[in-house]
Structure formats: C-alpha cells, structure tokens
Design an enzyme around this catalytic site. Sequence first.
Site, PDB file in Angstrom:
ATOM      1  N   ASP A 173      49.303  37.391 -79.239  1.00 22.73           N
ATOM      2  CA  ASP A 173      50.352  36.410 -79.556  1.00 22.73           C
ATOM      3  C   ASP A 173      51.045  37.018 -80.768  1.00 22.73           C
ATOM      4  O   ASP A 173      50.492  37.022 -81.871  1.00 22.73           O
ATOM      5  CB  ASP A 173      49.736  35.058 -79.918  1.00 22.73           C
ATOM      6  CG  ASP A 173      50.816  34.024 -80.194  1.00 22.73           C
ATOM      7  OD1 ASP A 173      51.829  34.378 -80.846  1.00 22.73           O
ATOM      8  OD2 ASP A 173      50.662  32.868 -79.776  1.00 22.73           O
ATOM      9  N   HIS A 174      52.247  37.554 -80.569  1.00 22.95           N
ATOM     10  CA  HIS A 174      52.806  38.395 -81.634  1.00 22.95           C
ATOM     11  C   HIS A 174      53.077  37.605 -82.917  1.00 22.95           C
ATOM     12  O   HIS A 174      53.195  38.187 -83.983  1.00 22.95           O
ATOM     13  CB  HIS A 174      54.034  39.167 -81.146  1.00 22.95           C
ATOM     14  CG  HIS A 174      55.298  38.368 -81.088  1.00 22.95           C
ATOM     15  ND1 HIS A 174      55.606  37.551 -80.039  1.00 22.95           N
ATOM     16  CD2 HIS A 174      56.335  38.270 -81.949  1.00 22.95           C
ATOM     17  CE1 HIS A 174      56.783  36.987 -80.265  1.00 22.95           C
ATOM     18  NE2 HIS A 174      57.251  37.398 -81.417  1.00 22.95           N
ATOM     19  N   HIS A 205      52.905  30.364 -79.521  1.00 20.48           N
ATOM     20  CA  HIS A 205      53.323  30.555 -80.911  1.00 20.48           C
ATOM     21  C   HIS A 205      53.224  29.277 -81.742  1.00 20.48           C
ATOM     22  O   HIS A 205      52.707  29.277 -82.862  1.00 20.48           O
ATOM     23  CB  HIS A 205      54.760  31.068 -80.973  1.00 20.48           C
ATOM     24  CG  HIS A 205      55.027  32.267 -80.091  1.00 20.48           C
ATOM     25  ND1 HIS A 205      54.104  33.259 -79.899  1.00 20.48           N
ATOM     26  CD2 HIS A 205      56.119  32.618 -79.369  1.00 20.48           C
ATOM     27  CE1 HIS A 205      54.620  34.181 -79.089  1.00 20.48           C
ATOM     28  NE2 HIS A 205      55.834  33.815 -78.758  1.00 20.48           N
TER      29      HIS A 205
HETATM   30  C1  BG6 Z   1      58.671  35.404 -77.179  1.00 21.16           C
HETATM   31  C2  BG6 Z   1      59.406  34.518 -76.222  1.00 21.16           C
HETATM   32  O1  BG6 Z   1      57.285  35.251 -77.031  1.00 21.16           O
HETATM   33  O2  BG6 Z   1      59.033  35.071 -78.514  1.00 21.16           O
HETATM   34  C3  BG6 Z   1      60.903  34.633 -76.421  1.00 21.16           C
HETATM   35  O3  BG6 Z   1      59.071  34.873 -74.897  1.00 21.16           O
HETATM   36  C4  BG6 Z   1      61.256  34.384 -77.867  1.00 21.16           C
HETATM   37  O4  BG6 Z   1      61.595  33.726 -75.584  1.00 21.16           O
HETATM   38  C5  BG6 Z   1      60.413  35.232 -78.783  1.00 21.16           C
HETATM   39  O5  BG6 Z   1      62.638  34.671 -78.031  1.00 21.16           O
HETATM   40  C6  BG6 Z   1      60.634  34.864 -80.228  1.00 21.16           C
HETATM   41  O6  BG6 Z   1      59.990  35.812 -81.033  1.00 21.16           O
HETATM   42  P1  BG6 Z   1      60.506  36.129 -82.509  1.00 21.16           P
HETATM   43  O7  BG6 Z   1      59.498  37.089 -83.048  1.00 21.16           O
HETATM   44  O8  BG6 Z   1      61.883  36.687 -82.367  1.00 21.16           O
HETATM   45  O9  BG6 Z   1      60.510  34.811 -83.221  1.00 21.16           O
END
Ligand code: BG6
Length: 516
Positions: free
Chosen positions: A202-203, A265
């Site tokens: 989960d980045h 997230h």
């Molecule tokens: C991803 C989603 O996991 O996270 C995207 O699939 C979203 O839809 C993105 O835009 C948002 O990531 P960040 O790091 O730009 O907030």
Amino acid sequence: MPHRSIAEAPNPLREGLRIKQSPEPCVMIIFGATGDLTHRKLLPALYNLALEHPLPAGFSVVGFARRPYSDEQFRQQALESINAFSRQKPVNPQVWESFASGMFYLESNFHDPTGYEKLGTLLNRLDQERGTGGNRIFYLSTSPSQYPEIIQNLGAAGLNKNRKGWTHIIIEKPFGHDLASAGELNRQVGKVFKEEQVYRIDHYLGKETVQNILVFRLANGIFEPVWNRRYVDHIQITVAENLGLEGRGGYYEEAGAIRDMVQNHMLQLLALVAMEPPIAFDANSVRDEKVKVLHALQPLVGRDVMNNTVRAQYGPGWVGGHQVPGYLEENGVSPDSVTETYVALKTHVDNWRWAGVPFYLRTGKHLPKRVTEVAIQFKLAPLMLFKRSDAQGQVEPNVLTLRIQPDEGISLKFGAKMPGTDMQIRSVNMDFFYGSSFVREQPEAYERLLLDCMLGDSTLFTRRDEVEAAWTFVQGILDAWKEEPRELVLSYDSGTWGPQFADEFIWRDGRRWRRP
Ligand code: BG6
C-alpha cells in the site's frame, strides 16, 4: 570531473532513507514489466536507490512479460521511463550503465509453465554470474486477475523457495475486489508462500509523512495524553485529488472510490491515527495494533450505510483552469455507470480510547486540488470565559492538521488575543513545514518500500488479517449500496468539493468539512 562511485558520492538523502543494514545482493523479477506501474514507479524507484544508496553489488532486475523485447530494448524503455519519471534527473550515465548491466528480459505468457522454467534457469545463471545468492523478490505488477496463475506457476516451478537465499513476493493493490476474493487470494498465496514471504503493498505506507504520524504521536510526550475521546471532538481524513481517471477507465469502473482509496489508503491512515502504541516497533507489533483498530470499526450495514455514507460521481466542469468531461464521458466508462468517484463516510472506532468520537473520511477525483490530510479537531475549553459580547472574535476549536501531501507538514490552530485594548480572539496557526525544516527532498514511497522488502522488513506492508479486516468493513457498505436505488449516487461538478449533500451530511452533526 570524474564521477565518484555511488558509495562515495555526497548524499544528503542518505539519512532520509535509514539503512538498518545493506541489503544482500538479490534479483527483482517484475511480472508485468512493460506496464505503466513498472515504468512510472518501480524502475525510477530502483534507479534512485541505485543513485543514492549502495544497492548491493550484483543487484539485478528481470522483466517478465508478454511483449517480445530483447534485454537491450527493455533497458532502452527503462531509460526513457527513468528520464521521464525519476525524482532525480538527468540520469547519471555511470550509475545508469551499472544499473542497466543488471537488467534482463524474459518474454513469456503468464500461464505458460515453460516461461517459469526459463526463469528458473536465468535466476540460477544470475546467482552464478552476478552473485545474487539465491535471493529473489517476485513483484506482481500485472492485472490482478493474473495474480493466481502467476503464484501457482511459481509454486509449480519450485520458485517459491530456494535451497539458499530468501524469496519474497510483493503483491500490488488492488488486493481482491471484495472480502470473498481477498480471502480467496490470501488462500491461494498461502498455499505457495509463507506469510513472512508476502509483502502486500500500500504505497501510502511508504510516504514519509504517513510514517511520521507514528513518530509524531509516539516520540513526543505532549500529544498522546490528549489523543483520545476526552479531548478530541472528531477526526477528518481527506484524500482529495484534482486528477481524473488518467486513462484507467476500465479499472476504475470496477473499483470506484471506495475500493480504490478507502479500503486501502484511507483505512491505513485511520489505523495509524487511531491505533494504540505498539509494544515494539517491529512488523508484527505494529500490525497487531492496526488490525485491532480495523476490527473495532463500527460496522456499517443496511440502513446505517444510507445514513453514514455519501457517494457521488463527477460531472463536467473546470479543474485547474481546464474544462474537463464528466465521468460518463470518460474512455472505458459505461454511459449508465453508477461507479462513485467521491465518497464521504462517518465511522466510529469502538474502543475505550475513541468511543463516541466520529471519524469522517472523504475522498474524490476532480476536486479543486490535490490534498491529503488528517485533521484532529479538539473539544472547546470546558468553560468559555470569553463570551462573544466581550471577545468579539469567535473562539474556534483547536485543530491539529497532519498534512500528508502536498505542503507536507503539521499545523496547530489555536486562539490568540489580537493586539489592542479590547479582548478580541482570532485563530492563528503554528506551522511546521518539512521542506524548510529538513531542506531535503523526500524519497518516493516506492523507494522506501522496495528497500524494506530487500531488507526483509514488512512493517510497512499489510498483513493477511489486516487486509481482510479492512475488506470486512468495506463489504458492509458495498452490500448495502448494491441494494440502494441508483438515484442515491449523486452528482457533483468537476472542480468543486463534491456534492452539496456531503456538506449537509456533516452539518447534521453540527460540524463542517475543512476547506484545505
Ligand atoms: C492509487 C489509486 O492507489 O493512489 C489512484 O489507484 C490514486 O486512483 C493514487 O490516484 C493516489 O496516490 P498519490 O500517491 O498520488 O496520493
């Protein structure tokens, strides 16, 4: 001037990405190596690690995908992606040359067992030639429907374990489409890999500011005593995006905002804010506490869902000065789709710390700006000595805002006396900005997470029970939404803060959304 070796180069960022120890030499095998994620995120992250850290000598990448590329073509494509998406540009020729010499490509279908045999042979060769010691990371960056066959084939080819070295597998989101499919995927993974080999990514957990939530709470004596129902009125978690679908209509139609952002997230942010202090900062202790929070979420089922959630879809409008189409006009979207691009919901964490404290979550695409933040709003002082009549300003509650992105930082809002002979009170902010305090660029989330996986540290990855606990909460909402009439999917103009009803939804409780 001659280039210094990576290890010698002055590196202000080295302290940013802590290295517990240097990773051992290893190979990362990327399934779906020609895909978007590989080129936008994974290869640039690996290159930045090569640039800033002593990635182990012999570190190698094997791209595994269907397109007929040679090693050289794969390297060329990678170079283009790194030039386009790397945090640090231009590419350093010496670092690139050494990085590229460890890149290989294997053309195969994901269902073809001979592809995995060839992979085994290539990996053995790399162990010999590049000293990778049997250490392997398999990265599933394909469409999720292909995860099961890849996992099965890895097992059948005996690549799930090795006589020497370690084997890890990283699984990208979405992990399942609902509770049942996430459970089924966990079972399939569990048949082939031990849980300690599995890294569900989960980045958001790789973001510096997300990790700082725990540091802020647990490394400072003054906040934890007020971090509970006695002092906190409510918590708002906002993940607003100004972007739309970015060409991912097909995927998004099936996901919607609740699967795309809330299940992973946003519930991770909630868990970090609400969890009890772990007994140690190790993978299982931290994740044990997060799982308890997810289990303590008051389930939303049946009519509760209608009363406690808002879902909506963007219509046409203006974002950042550009006219944008509505969701239904996007490529890959069905003209009568009811997929939500905005969700707001209210939930409670039913435990002693948080009983009675609402957590409001909202996320949406095509909102006015990109901002992710957690705002903790405190209760008013118990006795208001400064009534409006003698303090002409309004006394507002204290709000502590953890700004995850952009403008990463933390601010505390409090009331201050305006200079003058009368008693006027105004809200002011005490601000901390990462950028000015640390004068140092933050590593990308994927850099941190890939490094942690090489080091065998799964603290920032989600565990089997954690992912299922998050799905259990979301499943109640999905089930109820399926039964609700389609008119309950509201509409909002692109470039606004969501449907008007979302404002009424929180006003009902005598509160209002922050305008970040
Ligand atoms: C991803 C989603 O996991 O996270 C995207 O699939 C979203 O839809 C993105 O835009 C948002 O990531 P960040 O790091 O730009 O907030």
